[in-house]
Write a protein that holds these residues in place. Structure first.
Motif, PDB file in Angstrom:
ATOM      1  N   GLY A  75     -15.354  51.642  -0.423  1.00 12.32           N
ATOM      2  CA  GLY A  75     -15.100  50.571  -1.379  1.00 12.32           C
ATOM      3  C   GLY A  75     -14.623  49.335  -0.658  1.00 12.32           C
ATOM      4  N   PRO A  76     -14.630  48.183  -1.331  1.00 19.90           N
ATOM      5  CA  PRO A  76     -14.259  46.925  -0.681  1.00 19.90           C
ATOM      6  C   PRO A  76     -12.783  46.865  -0.316  1.00 19.90           C
ATOM      7  CG  PRO A  76     -14.588  46.604  -3.033  1.00 19.90           C
ATOM      8  CD  PRO A  76     -15.031  48.002  -2.732  1.00 19.90           C
ATOM      9  N   SER A  77     -12.444  45.997   0.614  1.00 18.34           N
ATOM     10  CA  SER A  77     -11.052  45.782   0.998  1.00 18.34           C
ATOM     11  C   SER A  77     -10.246  45.336  -0.213  1.00 18.34           C
ATOM     12  CB  SER A  77     -10.961  44.711   2.092  1.00 18.34           C
ATOM     13  OG  SER A  77     -11.631  45.143   3.254  1.00 18.34           O
ATOM     14  N   GLY A  78      -9.016  45.831  -0.303  1.00 17.60           N
ATOM     15  CA  GLY A  78      -8.151  45.464  -1.412  1.00 17.60           C
ATOM     16  C   GLY A  78      -8.394  46.248  -2.680  1.00 17.60           C
ATOM     17  N   GLU A 103      -9.781  54.648   8.086  1.00 15.07           N
ATOM     18  CA  GLU A 103     -10.600  53.842   9.015  1.00 15.07           C
ATOM     19  C   GLU A 103     -10.335  54.221  10.477  1.00 15.07           C
ATOM     20  OE1 GLU A 103     -12.870  51.548   8.287  1.00 15.07           O
ATOM     21  OE2 GLU A 103     -12.535  51.091   6.199  1.00 15.07           O
ATOM     22  N   PRO A 104     -10.424  55.497  10.845  1.00 12.50           N
ATOM     23  CA  PRO A 104      -9.956  55.934  12.165  1.00 12.50           C
ATOM     24  C   PRO A 104     -10.780  55.447  13.346  1.00 12.50           C
ATOM     25  CG  PRO A 104     -11.133  57.706  11.101  1.00 12.50           C
ATOM     26  CD  PRO A 104     -10.996  56.617  10.069  1.00 12.50           C
ATOM     27  N   ASN A 162     -12.255  47.913  -7.473  1.00 11.01           N
ATOM     28  CA  ASN A 162     -11.267  47.259  -8.337  1.00 11.01           C
ATOM     29  C   ASN A 162     -10.261  48.269  -8.896  1.00 11.01           C
ATOM     30  OD1 ASN A 162     -10.089  45.039  -9.588  1.00 11.01           O
ATOM     31  ND2 ASN A 162     -11.348  45.233 -11.430  1.00 11.01           N
ATOM     32  N   GLY A 163      -9.803  49.184  -8.021  1.00  9.41           N
ATOM     33  CA  GLY A 163      -8.727  50.091  -8.391  1.00  9.41           C
ATOM     34  C   GLY A 163      -9.116  51.304  -9.201  1.00  9.41           C
ATOM     35  N   LYS A 164     -10.421  51.555  -9.353  1.00  8.18           N
ATOM     36  CA  LYS A 164     -10.876  52.726 -10.098  1.00  8.18           C
ATOM     37  C   LYS A 164     -12.008  53.421  -9.352  1.00  8.18           C
ATOM     38  CE  LYS A 164      -9.798  51.193 -14.817  1.00  8.18           C
ATOM     39  NZ  LYS A 164     -10.342  51.013 -16.185  1.00  8.18           N
ATOM     40  N   THR A 165     -12.161  54.717  -9.603  1.00 12.09           N
ATOM     41  CA  THR A 165     -13.332  55.438  -9.113  1.00 12.09           C
ATOM     42  C   THR A 165     -14.503  55.105 -10.028  1.00 12.09           C
ATOM     43  OG1 THR A 165     -11.921  57.264  -8.361  1.00 12.09           O
ATOM     44  CG2 THR A 165     -14.283  57.679  -8.506  1.00 12.09           C
TER      45      THR A 165
END
Length: 248
Positions: free
Chosen positions: A37-40, A171-172, A219-222
């Motif tokens: 998913g996107p950053s943030g 993000e290893p 946006n904070g959801k699956t």
């Protein structure tokens, strides 16, 4: 597939911003469970919820229900929980001490065991990440002198020596060169024989290599979940556009 973690209606509020907005997700045992998913979007915050590092952040308010092995996460002692759910961060973070002492660190503070047992467990952990043959002749060497890829495998060994049920990886490989990245990806694939892996990544090519089950957070959801990495039945155009960007 056996569910080892179940997340229902998880919400994380940072005061002025709701980071996670009623998220649902299942984590499957002895699988590589990838989160993209996107950053943030809440991916790293989700990981911190799972080992309750969010408890250490007074500005965060966490609501919802999370169970680990059928038991509410809040019913675990925090030290016990962080032993069972280990964490590897985006950038290698070896402690300012020797290779041996880095790997042995968690074991020493959490259990009273003899030096011979620690020696054996340090060796096992280093072998598990494919690092032992590279460092066995100089375990007293400062960990900071290792290459970036070696340092990250060292950090993985430091988590594995406690024999967690789950290893979370945020993000290893993002700071590693291509060869080191490939070695860590090979390692991730092998770890699921003994552990459940939760991997956060922006790299869909990496997800395709290692993922058994993939969750897309937006946006904070699956917004989508799938075996493998192919999502279907996504109607939101913004999410479709994001997936298109990932595929490029």
């Amino acid at each position: 597939m056996e569910k080892i973690v179940e997340i229902r209606d998880l919400k994380v509020d940072a005061g002025k911003k709701e980071i996670i907005k009623g998220l649902d997700m299942d984590i499957y045992a002895n699988r590589v469970n990838t989160i993209v998913g996107p950053s943030g979007g809440g991916k790293s915050t989700l990981l911190r919820c799972l080992n309750r590092l969010t408890d250490l952040e007074p500005g965060l308010k966490v609501n919802g229900k999370v169970t680990f092995q059928g038991k509410d996460l809040r019913d675990y002692d925090d030290v016990e929980l962080r032993r069972e759910i280990g964490m590897v961060f985006q950038r290698p973070n070896p402690f300012p001490m020797s290779i041996y002492d880095n790997v042995a660190f968690g074991l020493r503070i959490q259990a009273k065991v003899s030096k011979s047992v620690i020696d054996a467990m340090v060796r096992d952990a280093l072998e598990e990440v494919g690092l032992y043959d590279e460092v066995k002749d100089n375990l007293k060497r400062q960990a900071s002198t290792l290459s970036g890829g070696q340092q990250q495998r060292l950090c993985i060994a430091r988590a594995l020596i406690l024999r967690p049920k789950i290893l979370m990886m945020d993000e290893p490989t993002s700071s590693l060169d291509p060869v080191s990245k490939g070695r860590v990806e090979d390692l991730i694939r092998g770890l699921k024989e003994k552990y459940t892996v939760i991997l956060v990544t922006h790299d869909m090519s990496q997800a395709r290599k290692v993922s058994d089950y993939t969750n897309l957070i937006y946006n904070g959801k699956t917004v989508a979940s799938s075996e493998g990495t192919e999502f279907s039945d996504i109607e939101d155009q913004e999410v479709k556009d994001y997936l298109g960007e990932l595929a490029e």
